[in-house]
Design an enzyme around this catalytic site. Structure first.
Site, short mmCIF file in Angstrom:
data_model
loop_
_atom_site.label_atom_id
_atom_site.label_comp_id
_atom_site.label_asym_id
_atom_site.label_seq_id
_atom_site.Cartn_x
_atom_site.Cartn_y
_atom_site.Cartn_z
N THR A 225 -8.12 3.85 8.09
CA THR A 225 -9.35 3.05 8.20
C THR A 225 -9.39 2.42 9.59
OG1 THR A 225 -8.91 2.52 5.90
CG2 THR A 225 -10.70 1.34 6.95
N GLU B 224 -8.68 0.36 -2.80
CA GLU B 224 -9.54 0.42 -1.61
C GLU B 224 -10.47 1.61 -1.79
OE1 GLU B 224 -7.16 0.92 1.84
OE2 GLU B 224 -6.13 -0.97 1.59
N ARG C 89 3.58 19.02 0.58
CA ARG C 89 4.11 20.21 -0.10
C ARG C 89 3.30 20.59 -1.34
NH1 ARG C 89 9.40 22.03 1.24
NH2 ARG C 89 9.32 21.98 3.50
N ARG D 204 -7.18 12.91 0.38
CA ARG D 204 -6.10 13.43 1.24
C ARG D 204 -4.72 12.93 0.82
NH1 ARG D 204 -7.20 10.29 6.91
NH2 ARG D 204 -9.21 11.30 6.69
N HIS D 205 -4.66 11.79 0.13
CA HIS D 205 -3.34 11.34 -0.35
C HIS D 205 -3.38 10.97 -1.84
CE1 HIS D 205 -5.16 7.62 1.02
NE2 HIS D 205 -4.81 7.77 2.29
N HIS E 245 -3.76 -4.59 7.83
CA HIS E 245 -3.88 -3.44 8.73
C HIS E 245 -2.97 -3.60 9.95
CE1 HIS E 245 -5.36 0.25 10.45
NE2 HIS E 245 -5.92 0.48 9.28
N HIS F 21 -5.71 3.62 -1.73
CA HIS F 21 -7.05 3.98 -1.26
C HIS F 21 -7.37 5.37 -1.81
CE1 HIS F 21 -9.84 4.39 2.56
NE2 HIS F 21 -10.46 4.70 1.43
N ASN G 15 0.86 -1.20 0.00
CA ASN G 15 0.00 0.00 0.00
C ASN G 15 0.89 1.25 0.00
OD1 ASN G 15 -1.43 2.29 1.04
ND2 ASN G 15 -3.08 0.93 1.65
N HIS H 115 1.01 6.31 1.67
CA HIS H 115 1.84 7.26 2.44
C HIS H 115 2.84 8.00 1.55
CE1 HIS H 115 0.00 6.08 6.00
NE2 HIS H 115 0.99 5.54 6.67
N ARG I 50 -9.50 8.07 -1.38
CA ARG I 50 -10.47 8.52 -0.38
C ARG I 50 -11.35 9.62 -0.96
NH1 ARG I 50 -8.98 6.95 5.18
NH2 ARG I 50 -10.67 8.35 5.74
N GLU J 295 -11.16 -9.31 3.27
CA GLU J 295 -9.86 -8.99 3.86
C GLU J 295 -10.08 -8.89 5.36
OE1 GLU J 295 -7.44 -5.85 2.15
OE2 GLU J 295 -6.52 -5.44 4.09
N1 PXP Z 1 -5.91 -3.04 4.36
C1 PXP Z 1 -6.84 -2.06 4.38
C2 PXP Z 1 -8.24 -2.41 3.98
C3 PXP Z 1 -6.51 -0.75 4.74
O1 PXP Z 1 -7.46 0.21 4.75
C4 PXP Z 1 -5.18 -0.45 5.07
C5 PXP Z 1 -4.78 0.95 5.40
O2 PXP Z 1 -4.97 1.78 4.29
C6 PXP Z 1 -4.23 -1.50 5.01
C7 PXP Z 1 -4.63 -2.79 4.68
C8 PXP Z 1 -2.78 -1.28 5.31
O3 PXP Z 1 -2.64 -0.95 6.66
P1 PXP Z 1 -1.21 -0.47 7.19
O4 PXP Z 1 -0.92 0.84 6.51
O5 PXP Z 1 -1.42 -0.34 8.66
O6 PXP Z 1 -0.22 -1.53 6.80
#
Ligand code: PXP
Length: 239
Positions: free
Chosen positions: A101, A70, A18, A49-50, A191, A43, A7, A10, A45, A151
């Site tokens: 999330t 996502e 910036r 935001r990202h 997660h 994701h 994922n 970030h 959103r 998931e």
């Molecule tokens: N799975 C889902 C459904 C999520 O929403 C997230 C966070 O965006 C993750 C996995 C990944 O979580 P983490 O960033 O804590 O590894």
């Protein structure tokens, strides 16, 4: 062995800090794939935001493995998903104020709505996964929606302060994985997984895919620091 979806949200978070163009999540996705990622997860959103719409469209072209989007159960994002056609959509709950999330989808509460969205995604050839807490009722409700997979939300297990306090959440994940498999569902998990807590989750039965973001991006920042500073110093020396 389970596959790894990286994922990269970030990376976009740092860019948005910036408002410029770096670091580019598309470049991060390519590097993650070169390093062995089996899939790229983002994701989109509702508050953007990202990850931005542009990122998703470019990722659709650049990702060579599997793109997992996502998204919340929102008509606006659904229209984008149907157009971009990622290999997989993972439906997640979304609250404006949350940092990430926070819980799983409450499928029994909105079963008709989720069922409708699952059908629309699947009829356009997109594999669907529902992000849920483990629990018999929840998983049975997921199966009724016609989803391909779930998931399992590993947050409770990941937040456990000790190995012992992680036992019960891990057992709940195992029970959830077995039930989902019995009901014919694919089993993903994610997660809060990191370099210290990932292995027991890898050993759970039937888990096909892990989605990991925060810990991988955090480590990338640190393991890349030395080289980044050395490169800047070299440029300054040369000047
Ligand atoms: N799975 C889902 C459904 C999520 O929403 C997230 C966070 O965006 C993750 C996995 C990944 O979580 P983490 O960033 O804590 O590894």
């Amino acid at each position: 062995m389970a596959t790894l979806g990286v994922n990269i949200d970030h990376v976009a978070t740092v860019r948005q800090a910036r408002g410029g163009s770096e670091p580019d999540p598309v470049a991060a996705a390519v590097l993650a794939e070169l390093a062995g990622a089996d899939g790229i997860t983002v994701h989109l959103r509702e508050d953007r935001r990202h990850i931005q719409d542009r990122d998703l469209r470019l990722l659709r072209q650049a990702v060579q493995t599997r793109l997992n989007l996502e998204m919340a159960c929102s008509e606006e994002i659904l229209a984008i998903a149907l157009e971009v056609k990622p290999e997989q959509v993972t439906l997640v709950p979304e609250r404006r104020q949350e940092v990430t999330t926070e819980g799983g989808l409450n499928v029994p509460n909105e079963e008709a709505r989720v069922t409708g969205i699952v059908a629309r995604l699947r009829s356009s050839g997109i594999c669907v996964s529902l992000f849920v807490d483990p629990g018999d009722e929840m998983i049975r409700a997921c199966a009724r929606t016609g989803t391909d997979a779930i998931e399992l939300h590993t947050g409770l297990y990941a937040r456990a302060k000790s190995e012992r306090s992680g036992d019960a959440p891990l057992q709940a994940l195992e029970r959830g994985a077995r039930l989902a498999h019995e009901l014919g569902l694919g089993v993903n998990a994610g997660h809060g997984l990191n370099y210290w807590n990932v292995q027991p989750v890898c050993r759970l039965p039937h888990v096909e895919e892990l989605n990991i973001g925060h810990s991988i991006i955090s480590r990338a920042v640190l393991v890349g620091m030395e080289r980044a500073v050395q490169e800047m110093k070299a440029l300054m020396r040369e000047a």
